[in-house]
Design a protein around this motif. Structure first.
Motif, PDB file in Angstrom:
ATOM      1  N   MET A  21     -19.903 -38.899  26.978  1.00  0.00           N
ATOM      2  CA  MET A  21     -19.071 -38.344  28.055  1.00  0.00           C
ATOM      3  C   MET A  21     -18.534 -39.465  28.958  1.00  0.00           C
ATOM      4  O   MET A  21     -17.420 -39.408  29.443  1.00  0.00           O
ATOM      5  CB  MET A  21     -19.879 -37.336  28.867  1.00  0.00           C
ATOM      6  CG  MET A  21     -19.098 -36.644  29.978  1.00  0.00           C
ATOM      7  SD  MET A  21     -17.788 -35.578  29.353  1.00  0.00           S
ATOM      8  CE  MET A  21     -18.782 -34.254  28.641  1.00  0.00           C
ATOM      9  N   GLU A  22     -19.348 -40.499  29.184  1.00  0.00           N
ATOM     10  CA  GLU A  22     -18.927 -41.579  30.080  1.00  0.00           C
ATOM     11  C   GLU A  22     -17.679 -42.286  29.567  1.00  0.00           C
ATOM     12  O   GLU A  22     -16.837 -42.720  30.346  1.00  0.00           O
ATOM     13  CB  GLU A  22     -20.079 -42.581  30.264  1.00  0.00           C
ATOM     14  CG  GLU A  22     -21.213 -42.027  31.116  1.00  0.00           C
ATOM     15  CD  GLU A  22     -22.257 -43.083  31.411  1.00  0.00           C
ATOM     16  OE1 GLU A  22     -22.033 -44.242  31.004  1.00  0.00           O
ATOM     17  OE2 GLU A  22     -23.269 -42.759  32.040  1.00  0.00           O
ATOM     18  N   ILE A  73     -14.391 -39.354  29.451  1.00  0.00           N
ATOM     19  CA  ILE A  73     -13.682 -39.011  30.682  1.00  0.00           C
ATOM     20  C   ILE A  73     -12.692 -40.099  31.090  1.00  0.00           C
ATOM     21  O   ILE A  73     -11.533 -39.802  31.403  1.00  0.00           O
ATOM     22  CB  ILE A  73     -14.665 -38.714  31.820  1.00  0.00           C
ATOM     23  CG1 ILE A  73     -15.554 -37.511  31.468  1.00  0.00           C
ATOM     24  CG2 ILE A  73     -13.919 -38.440  33.119  1.00  0.00           C
ATOM     25  CD1 ILE A  73     -14.801 -36.213  31.267  1.00  0.00           C
ATOM     26  N   GLU A 133     -14.593 -30.150  32.728  1.00  0.00           N
ATOM     27  CA  GLU A 133     -15.496 -31.311  32.653  1.00  0.00           C
ATOM     28  C   GLU A 133     -14.876 -32.532  33.339  1.00  0.00           C
ATOM     29  O   GLU A 133     -15.555 -33.273  34.052  1.00  0.00           O
ATOM     30  CB  GLU A 133     -15.782 -31.646  31.188  1.00  0.00           C
ATOM     31  CG  GLU A 133     -16.652 -30.632  30.469  1.00  0.00           C
ATOM     32  CD  GLU A 133     -16.716 -30.902  28.976  1.00  0.00           C
ATOM     33  OE1 GLU A 133     -17.451 -30.197  28.275  1.00  0.00           O
ATOM     34  OE2 GLU A 133     -16.004 -31.826  28.496  1.00  0.00           O
ATOM     35  N   THR A 134     -13.575 -32.721  33.123  1.00  0.00           N
ATOM     36  CA  THR A 134     -12.889 -33.878  33.696  1.00  0.00           C
ATOM     37  C   THR A 134     -12.832 -33.787  35.209  1.00  0.00           C
ATOM     38  O   THR A 134     -13.106 -34.765  35.922  1.00  0.00           O
ATOM     39  CB  THR A 134     -11.474 -33.990  33.114  1.00  0.00           C
ATOM     40  OG1 THR A 134     -11.557 -34.011  31.675  1.00  0.00           O
ATOM     41  CG2 THR A 134     -10.781 -35.254  33.591  1.00  0.00           C
ATOM     42  N   ASP A 185     -14.796 -31.996  37.138  1.00  0.00           N
ATOM     43  CA  ASP A 185     -16.164 -32.080  37.663  1.00  0.00           C
ATOM     44  C   ASP A 185     -16.632 -33.526  37.761  1.00  0.00           C
ATOM     45  O   ASP A 185     -17.319 -33.909  38.716  1.00  0.00           O
ATOM     46  CB  ASP A 185     -17.127 -31.291  36.764  1.00  0.00           C
ATOM     47  CG  ASP A 185     -17.020 -29.789  36.967  1.00  0.00           C
ATOM     48  OD1 ASP A 185     -16.343 -29.361  37.924  1.00  0.00           O
ATOM     49  OD2 ASP A 185     -17.614 -29.038  36.169  1.00  0.00           O
ATOM     50  N   TYR A 186     -16.264 -34.324  36.767  1.00  0.00           N
ATOM     51  CA  TYR A 186     -16.648 -35.735  36.762  1.00  0.00           C
ATOM     52  C   TYR A 186     -16.143 -36.437  38.018  1.00  0.00           C
ATOM     53  O   TYR A 186     -16.827 -37.265  38.623  1.00  0.00           O
ATOM     54  CB  TYR A 186     -16.080 -36.397  35.512  1.00  0.00           C
ATOM     55  CG  TYR A 186     -16.397 -37.865  35.367  1.00  0.00           C
ATOM     56  CD1 TYR A 186     -17.568 -38.285  34.744  1.00  0.00           C
ATOM     57  CD2 TYR A 186     -15.509 -38.839  35.836  1.00  0.00           C
ATOM     58  CE1 TYR A 186     -17.856 -39.642  34.589  1.00  0.00           C
ATOM     59  CE2 TYR A 186     -15.789 -40.190  35.691  1.00  0.00           C
ATOM     60  CZ  TYR A 186     -16.962 -40.577  35.067  1.00  0.00           C
ATOM     61  OH  TYR A 186     -17.244 -41.920  34.917  1.00  0.00           O
TER      62      TYR A 186
END
Length: 282
Positions: free
Chosen positions: A1-2, A5, A81-82, A84-85
């Protein structure tokens, strides 16, 4: 995920890829044909292909083939997800900054006594579809809603077929007039609870963000004004459009607005636009 994004953020850093992403977000949950996307953005098909491939590789949009047409839609999970990051660390430490983004409160939660929900319908010419929606909702729930309609490029007058049909259905057409959307964007404009686009062209165009906790949805349908043929064929197109909008607005007025939070309302109006399509010509 790191790693994913930052790749998504880099992909969205390109102005035209971002414009494509925003257009698909406005049209969600529709799947939009590639030809319509290229036309709306004013780009060539091969350029669009480059942009959609980049967004697909980043996992931000999905593709579906319908016959010979390729259609695209936002991947809402990836978008969430993006966002939220970017936001979660901020909102953990400074919740007052992100309150408007994280709150589930909004339209429909504990309304003031006697409150009327303000609703705006938008199409291109404001001569048929949005005028129909304005009249129908005013008659279905005039005690609960303050209803307006407007167009991006309003016509000089309400379409004659539309005016005749509304009169036969018992609506008062005397006060109706096509209006430019700019009338609802000034400092003294109403703060809308709901904004609906009822044509694809209007939804494809950029619009300034609405003030307040507006719930917006796209209920696109074909333009009966563009139908050619005999008078009977044109009249049928207007009747089908009127019937489809009435089906949607009956479902909308049946929603328990005061009991739903903003996210639930958004889901409900999106579903109405997708499932209540009876009478819409293909």
């Amino acid at each position: 995920m790191e790693n994913l994004i930052p790749n998504r953020l880099s992909t969205l850093g390109h102005p035209q890829r971002l414009a494509l992403f925003r257009l698909l977000m406005r049209r969600y949950p529709d799947r939009v044909p590639a030809t319509e996307l290229a036309q709306a953005l004013g780009i060539k098909a091969n350029t669009l292909s480059t942009y959609v491939n980049a967004l697909m590789q980043a996992g931000l949009i999905t593709q579906e083939r319908v016959g010979t047409s390729l259609r695209y839609a936002i991947d809402t999970q990836a978008a969430r997800e993006t966002f939220d990051y970017l936001l979660l660390d901020c909102c953990r430490g400074r919740p007052e900054i992100c309150a408007s983004l994280t709150s589930a409160e909004g339209v429909g939660r504990h309304p003031e006594a006697g409150k009327k929900y303000k609703v705006l319908f938008i199409c291109t010419g404001n001569s048929a579809r949005s005028i129909f929606a304005e009249c129908i909702l005013r008659d279905l729930g005039g005690d609960r809603f303050e209803v307006h309609s407007a167009g991006r490029k309003p016509r000089a007058e309400v379409n004659p077929f539309a005016a005749e049909l509304l009169t036969r259905k018992g609506h008062d057409v005397a006060p109706l007039r096509p209006k430019n959307i700019s009338e609802y964007m000034g400092a003294d404009a109403p703060v809308f609870d709901f904004v609906f686009t009822v044509c694809n062209q209007a939804a494809n165009e950029e619009c300034p963000p609405w003030s307040g906790q507006t719930v917006s949805a796209h209920w696109g349908m074909p333009d009966p004004v563009s139908v050619t043929g005999s008078e009977a064929e044109q009249s049928l197109a207007f009747q089908q459009t009127y019937g489809a909008l009435r089906n949607r607005l009956v479902a909308f007025t049946a929603l328990p607005l005061a009991a739903l939070d903003r996210m639930s309302l958004q889901k409900a109006v999106d579903e109405i636009g997708q499932t209540h399509k009876e009478g819409i010509p293909e």
